[in-house]
Design an enzyme around this catalytic site. Structure first.
Site, mmCIF file in Angstrom:
data_model
loop_
_atom_site.group_PDB
_atom_site.id
_atom_site.type_symbol
_atom_site.label_atom_id
_atom_site.label_comp_id
_atom_site.label_asym_id
_atom_site.label_seq_id
_atom_site.Cartn_x
_atom_site.Cartn_y
_atom_site.Cartn_z
ATOM 1 N N HIS A 60 -9.134 -2.134 -5.177
ATOM 2 C CA HIS A 60 -8.057 -2.456 -4.236
ATOM 3 C C HIS A 60 -7.051 -3.426 -4.858
ATOM 4 O O HIS A 60 -5.840 -3.307 -4.633
ATOM 5 C CB HIS A 60 -8.582 -3.042 -2.929
ATOM 6 C CG HIS A 60 -7.474 -3.242 -1.936
ATOM 7 N ND1 HIS A 60 -6.938 -2.212 -1.199
ATOM 8 C CD2 HIS A 60 -6.756 -4.348 -1.618
ATOM 9 C CE1 HIS A 60 -5.937 -2.670 -0.465
ATOM 10 N NE2 HIS A 60 -5.812 -3.969 -0.694
ATOM 11 N N ASP B 144 -3.085 -2.793 -5.178
ATOM 12 C CA ASP B 144 -2.048 -3.772 -4.836
ATOM 13 C C ASP B 144 -1.088 -3.988 -5.998
ATOM 14 O O ASP B 144 0.137 -4.082 -5.804
ATOM 15 C CB ASP B 144 -2.686 -5.113 -4.463
ATOM 16 C CG ASP B 144 -3.198 -5.152 -3.034
ATOM 17 O OD1 ASP B 144 -2.847 -4.268 -2.240
ATOM 18 O OD2 ASP B 144 -3.962 -6.097 -2.715
ATOM 19 N N HIS C 199 0.827 -1.214 0.000
ATOM 20 C CA HIS C 199 0.000 0.000 0.000
ATOM 21 C C HIS C 199 0.858 1.259 0.000
ATOM 22 O O HIS C 199 0.539 2.234 -0.689
ATOM 23 C CB HIS C 199 -0.946 0.003 1.199
ATOM 24 C CG HIS C 199 -1.885 -1.156 1.223
ATOM 25 N ND1 HIS C 199 -2.663 -1.461 2.311
ATOM 26 C CD2 HIS C 199 -2.177 -2.088 0.286
ATOM 27 C CE1 HIS C 199 -3.390 -2.540 2.063
ATOM 28 N NE2 HIS C 199 -3.103 -2.942 0.831
ATOM 29 N N HIS D 155 -0.766 -10.882 -5.271
ATOM 30 C CA HIS D 155 0.626 -10.517 -5.017
ATOM 31 C C HIS D 155 1.608 -11.465 -5.703
ATOM 32 O O HIS D 155 2.586 -11.032 -6.324
ATOM 33 C CB HIS D 155 0.891 -10.504 -3.514
ATOM 34 C CG HIS D 155 0.088 -9.478 -2.774
ATOM 35 N ND1 HIS D 155 0.121 -8.138 -3.086
ATOM 36 C CD2 HIS D 155 -0.786 -9.599 -1.739
ATOM 37 C CE1 HIS D 155 -0.681 -7.480 -2.277
ATOM 38 N NE2 HIS D 155 -1.254 -8.343 -1.456
#
Length: 317
Positions: A243, A247, A85, A270
């Site tokens: 979001h 990321d 973030h 991720h």
């Protein structure tokens, strides 16, 4: 298509400190952003238990675990977790050089988004360091796949993200966000999107020692009957994919330089972001390192000229 407002490296104008808790550790943590000289890049300085300082450069080669968050470093005692973030805010705001002093093993989650970090940078402002910024320009497609998920880089005259998610949850379902990334677009469309999770997973995560600091103050929580528990509801109608895009911005910031190209992903995360970035950087025919020839304040992709990769490869540090 404009790449950014400056073709030159920047840093923040003054130190700024934030405090919060780690979303997984549940412990209090303080971070201080310190200005840095041109060529420093983004560096995390973690205070170890014995008082020593552990330096971790925010580059792809230093990425360890990516299961629940992005971790720099390869052992719990020598790592900093949940950096995505803050890295997204750094990248989107156009800060090239920064030292981040942290007194714990995890970055503070704040409200689960990048908003607090953007606020901090806007509070202090940035300084033009007068040294040309170098970019990674994608020149051919690079793709990675895993099961039904995939991510890819493609050539593009700008910096663009196209992210799609597909959850077996009626509240989320299939959502996509597509757009060119600028400080303004990130601030308006992505920066306030919060991390999210399912109530059914909470006990399992707690038992494994994760999400100990997670709460309705820093996460969007979805109940077993597929409703948002948070009193305020969603900040965007499609906050979930926004979001995931946030990321992705943070994970790709670990290239060690801003990139010129389009990043696309379907059901990514991720690990997929990290693997796609490593695939790009491991193929010298897929990208070139460039800098602007213009002295103007706004630069475009066609105004860039190649420079020697051997003289600039921060991702190998």
């Amino acid at each position: 298509m404009a790449i950014g407002l400056l073709g030159f490296q920047t840093t923040i104008a003054a130190p700024v400190t934030l405090t919060g808790i780690g979303v997984h550790s549940g412990t209090s943590v303080s971070i201080t952003f310190q200005p840095a000289e041109a060529g420093t890049g983004i560096v995390f300085n973690r205070m170890a238990a014995d008082g020593s300082m552990i330096e971790l450069k925010a580059v792809s080669s230093q990425v360890g675990n990516t299961d629940l968050c992005t971790v720099l470093g390869f052992s719990p005692a020598h790592s900093v977790a949940t950096i995505e973030h803050v890295m997204a805010a750094i990248y989107a705001y156009g800060v090239d050089n920064l030292v981040i002093e942290v007194d714990g093993a995890e970055m503070p989650i704040m409200d689960g988004s990048s908003e607090a970090f953007m606020d901090a940078f806007e509070q202090t402002g940035v300084v033009n360091l007068g040294v040309k910024r170098r970019y990674i320009r994608v020149v051919k497609p690079v793709r990675v796949e895993s099961g039904g998920s995939w991510s890819e880089f493609r050539p593009y005259d700008g910096t663009r993200f196209e992210v799609e998610i597909d959850f077996d949850c009626p509240l989320i379902g299939r959502q996509s966000w597509k757009g060119d990334l600028t400080p303004v677009s990130f601030r308006k469309e992505l920066s306030r999107a919060r991390t999210f999770g399912f109530m059914r997973d909470v006990e399992r995560l707690w038992a494994a020692g994760f999400a100990l600091g997670s709460s309705l103050e820093n996460s969007v929580v979805i109940s077993d009957d597929n409703t948002v528990i948070n009193m305020e509801g969603l900040r965007y109608h499609d906050e979930f994919v926004r979001h995931k895009t946030l990321d992705a911005v943070g994970d790709l910031a670990l290239a060690g330089a801003q990139f010129i190209g389009c990043y696309r992903s379907y059901r990514g995360g991720h690990k997929m972001n990290a693997n796609a970035l490593k695939a790009l950087l491991s193929d010298p025919t897929a990208y070139e390192v460039v800098e602007t020839r213009s002295r103007g304040q706004q630069v475009r992709a066609r105004e860039f000229v190649p420079v020697s990769v051997a003289d600039f490869a921060p991702w190998t540090a």
